[in-house]
Design an enzyme around this catalytic site. Structure first.
Site, PDB file in Angstrom:
ATOM      1  N   ASP A  14       0.810  -1.222   0.000  1.00 27.13           N
ATOM      2  CA  ASP A  14       0.000   0.000   0.000  1.00 27.13           C
ATOM      3  C   ASP A  14       0.839   1.266   0.000  1.00 27.13           C
ATOM      4  O   ASP A  14       0.586   2.183  -0.786  1.00 27.13           O
ATOM      5  CB  ASP A  14      -0.950   0.012   1.206  1.00 27.13           C
ATOM      6  CG  ASP A  14      -2.153  -0.899   0.979  1.00 27.13           C
ATOM      7  OD1 ASP A  14      -2.374  -1.325  -0.168  1.00 27.13           O
ATOM      8  OD2 ASP A  14      -2.869  -1.178   1.958  1.00 27.13           O
ATOM      9  N   ARG A  94       1.557   4.442  17.462  1.00 25.70           N
ATOM     10  CA  ARG A  94       1.005   5.420  16.519  1.00 25.70           C
ATOM     11  C   ARG A  94       1.259   6.880  16.897  1.00 25.70           C
ATOM     12  O   ARG A  94       1.662   7.669  16.040  1.00 25.70           O
ATOM     13  CB  ARG A  94      -0.495   5.177  16.300  1.00 25.70           C
ATOM     14  CG  ARG A  94      -0.837   3.886  15.573  1.00 25.70           C
ATOM     15  CD  ARG A  94       0.092   3.602  14.445  1.00 25.70           C
ATOM     16  NE  ARG A  94      -0.311   2.466  13.633  1.00 25.70           N
ATOM     17  CZ  ARG A  94       0.526   1.581  13.119  1.00 25.70           C
ATOM     18  NH1 ARG A  94       1.818   1.689  13.347  1.00 25.70           N
ATOM     19  NH2 ARG A  94       0.087   0.597  12.374  1.00 25.70           N
ATOM     20  N   ASP A 123      -6.130   3.020  13.386  1.00 25.11           N
ATOM     21  CA  ASP A 123      -4.855   3.701  13.204  1.00 25.11           C
ATOM     22  C   ASP A 123      -4.981   5.054  12.504  1.00 25.11           C
ATOM     23  O   ASP A 123      -4.284   6.000  12.838  1.00 25.11           O
ATOM     24  CB  ASP A 123      -3.875   2.792  12.451  1.00 25.11           C
ATOM     25  CG  ASP A 123      -3.390   1.663  13.353  1.00 25.11           C
ATOM     26  OD1 ASP A 123      -3.362   1.865  14.579  1.00 25.11           O
ATOM     27  OD2 ASP A 123      -3.055   0.585  12.835  1.00 25.11           O
ATOM     28  N   SER A 174      -2.976  -9.219   7.266  1.00 24.64           N
ATOM     29  CA  SER A 174      -2.443  -7.879   7.470  1.00 24.64           C
ATOM     30  C   SER A 174      -1.691  -7.900   8.791  1.00 24.64           C
ATOM     31  O   SER A 174      -2.236  -8.284   9.824  1.00 24.64           O
ATOM     32  CB  SER A 174      -3.601  -6.883   7.509  1.00 24.64           C
ATOM     33  OG  SER A 174      -3.157  -5.689   8.116  1.00 24.64           O
TER      34      SER A 174
HETATM   35  N1  ARG Z   1      -6.433  -3.856  16.278  1.00 27.55           N
HETATM   36  C1  ARG Z   1      -5.178  -3.399  16.736  1.00 27.55           C
HETATM   37  C2  ARG Z   1      -5.242  -1.950  17.104  1.00 27.55           C
HETATM   38  O1  ARG Z   1      -6.129  -1.273  16.674  1.00 27.55           O
HETATM   39  C3  ARG Z   1      -4.051  -3.708  15.790  1.00 27.55           C
HETATM   40  C4  ARG Z   1      -4.109  -3.098  14.419  1.00 27.55           C
HETATM   41  C5  ARG Z   1      -2.865  -3.446  13.663  1.00 27.55           C
HETATM   42  N2  ARG Z   1      -2.987  -3.496  12.261  1.00 27.55           N
HETATM   43  C6  ARG Z   1      -2.794  -4.601  11.481  1.00 27.55           C
HETATM   44  N3  ARG Z   1      -2.746  -4.426  10.230  1.00 27.55           N
HETATM   45  N4  ARG Z   1      -2.650  -5.798  11.974  1.00 27.55           N
HETATM   46  O2  ARG Z   1      -4.433  -1.465  17.840  1.00 27.55           O
END
Ligand code: ARG
Length: 404
Positions: A14, A94, A123, A174
């Protein structure tokens, strides 16, 4: 001269497509920023790729130490876990990444910042709330939210523009990872009934393949922060990395969770967090030795509030700072050593000691040396139960046993 945009670059499909797309769609000059929070990649290769795909500049920032000291340790002291199970590796990284992006944008005179998040996750919220808090008048672009391409179409776009595609066919997951943990979503995991296949795990052995002998380790804490492992003073980063290996080897740290996202949906998430789970357990064991009951009860409420704040992208708020100040205060006496046993997927605390321990052997013992005055118990029970007795007598809430 064209306007510049700073892109949070991972080297994945991406964000690689985004370099090209941002150029094509908006005419931006793209600066790729690769922020290392322990995502274990070959950073020079990622740098190289960004330039090859069309970025005018690529830079790697090592943010591992800042991540450990300024984000992971405050979260550990808080005992932070979203919904009681997820140590929040992604959620904690983040705001730091966003802060660094904002700084780079300022240094490079960029007018915009881009990230690779979709419009369905947490995110995007964490990045954008933070960037807006720390900058003024910077534009934010989320190509993957805007371009409306399916995964297949994104791959076609990449092929059309000779962008190397890292995805291996068959691996539809992912993945996000940093030193505090690894998260795996999508593919067959989207059905919460499906057991995660072994292939999703990269940091932890299955209990079946874990050693038949348990591993014993000692973690020493000072004011809530781990400072030594097995008697050796170790900096936070090395200690976490070492524990990821040690606990991962014993299959500790696998989490399977159906999670309530901020954007209103439930999602099924698999996590691996060997060091996080081990340290959170050990830290909690030390707190049960060194915090008074009322401190401990109130801290649980703070933990829950703090965890939601982190998960919901509100790191850069006064509210979060205030909670951190309270949490730091609770850690004054959380110093000591915890002995853990790692065995077949479990981390068990088997010993704890502290020079500030509130545990008094003389008060607890049933043997020689008992200093607990048992004759005071009836008086205590009398006053403690007085309102209960009074109410039961005066209001017919329970049938009274007649003793004739
Ligand atoms: N659900 C988790 C969070 O919001 C992890 C997100 C991570 N992204 C991924 N592509 N696995 O903190």
């Amino acid at each position: 001269m064209a306007d510049r945009i700073v892109l949070a670059y991972s080297g994945g499909l991406d964000t690689s497509v985004a370099i090209r797309w941002l150029k094509e769609k908006y005419g931006y000059e793209v600066i790729a920023a690769i922020i290392d929070v322990g995502n274990e990649k070959d950073f020079s290769a990622v740098n190289e790729k960004a330039l090859q795909v069309g970025a005018i500049k690529a830079m790697a920032v090592d943010a591992k130490k800042a991540f450990v000291n300024d984000y992971i340790f405050p979260a550990l002291k808080a005992g932070a876990m979203y919904e009681g199970v997820y140590p929040m590796a992604t959620a904690l990284a983040r705001p730091l990444i966003a802060q660094i992006l904002a700084k780079i944008a300022q240094q490079e005179g960029a007018v915009a910042i881009a990230h690779g998040c979709t419009g369905k996750g947490n995110d995007q919220v964490r990045f954008e709330v933070t960037i807006n808090a720390l900058t003024s008048q910077i534009k934010i672009i989320a190509p993957a939210r805007e371009w409306g391409m399916t995964r297949e179409e994104t791959i076609c776009y990449a092929e059309r523009h000779s962008i190397p595609i890292p995805v291996k066919s068959g691996h539809a997951y992912s993945i996000d990872e940093n030193i505090w943990g690894r998260s795996i979503e999508c593919g067959m995991l989207e059905d919460p009934w499906n057991e995660p296949p072994e292939e999703v795990y990269a940091w932890t052995k299955s209990a079946k393949d874990a050693p038949d002998e348990p591993g014993y380790h000692e973690i020493c804490f000072e004011k809530g922060i781990p400072v030594a492992l097995d008697g050796q003073m170790t900096n936070g980063l090395d200690l976490i990395q070492k524990l990821n290996e040690l606990a991962g080897l014993h299959g500790v740290g696998r989490i399977d969770h159906v999670e309530n996202r901020l954007v209103g949906i439930k999602s099924r998430e698999i996590y691996e967090a060997p060091a996080a789970i081990t340290l959170l357990k050990a830290h909690q064991a030390l707190e049960s030795l060194t915090l008074a009951k009322d401190q401990s009860r109130f801290k649980q409420k703070v933990t829950q509030e703090f965890s939601d704040i982190i998960y919901n992208g509100l790191w850069f708020t006064a509210g979060r700072q205030d909670l951190c100040a309270y949490i730091d205060s609770t850690q004054r006496f959380v110093s000591g050593t915890v002995r853990i046993k790692l065995y077949k997927g479990c981390c068990t605390v088997v010993g704890r000691k502290s020079m500030h321990s509130l545990y008094s052997h003389n008060l607890a013992t049933y043997e020689e040396g008992d200093q607990f005055d048992q004759s005071t118990a009836p008086g205590f029970i009398h006053l403690y139960g007085l309102p209960v007795k009074t109410q039961a007598k005066l209001q017919p809430i329970f049938e009274q046993a007649e003793n004739k």
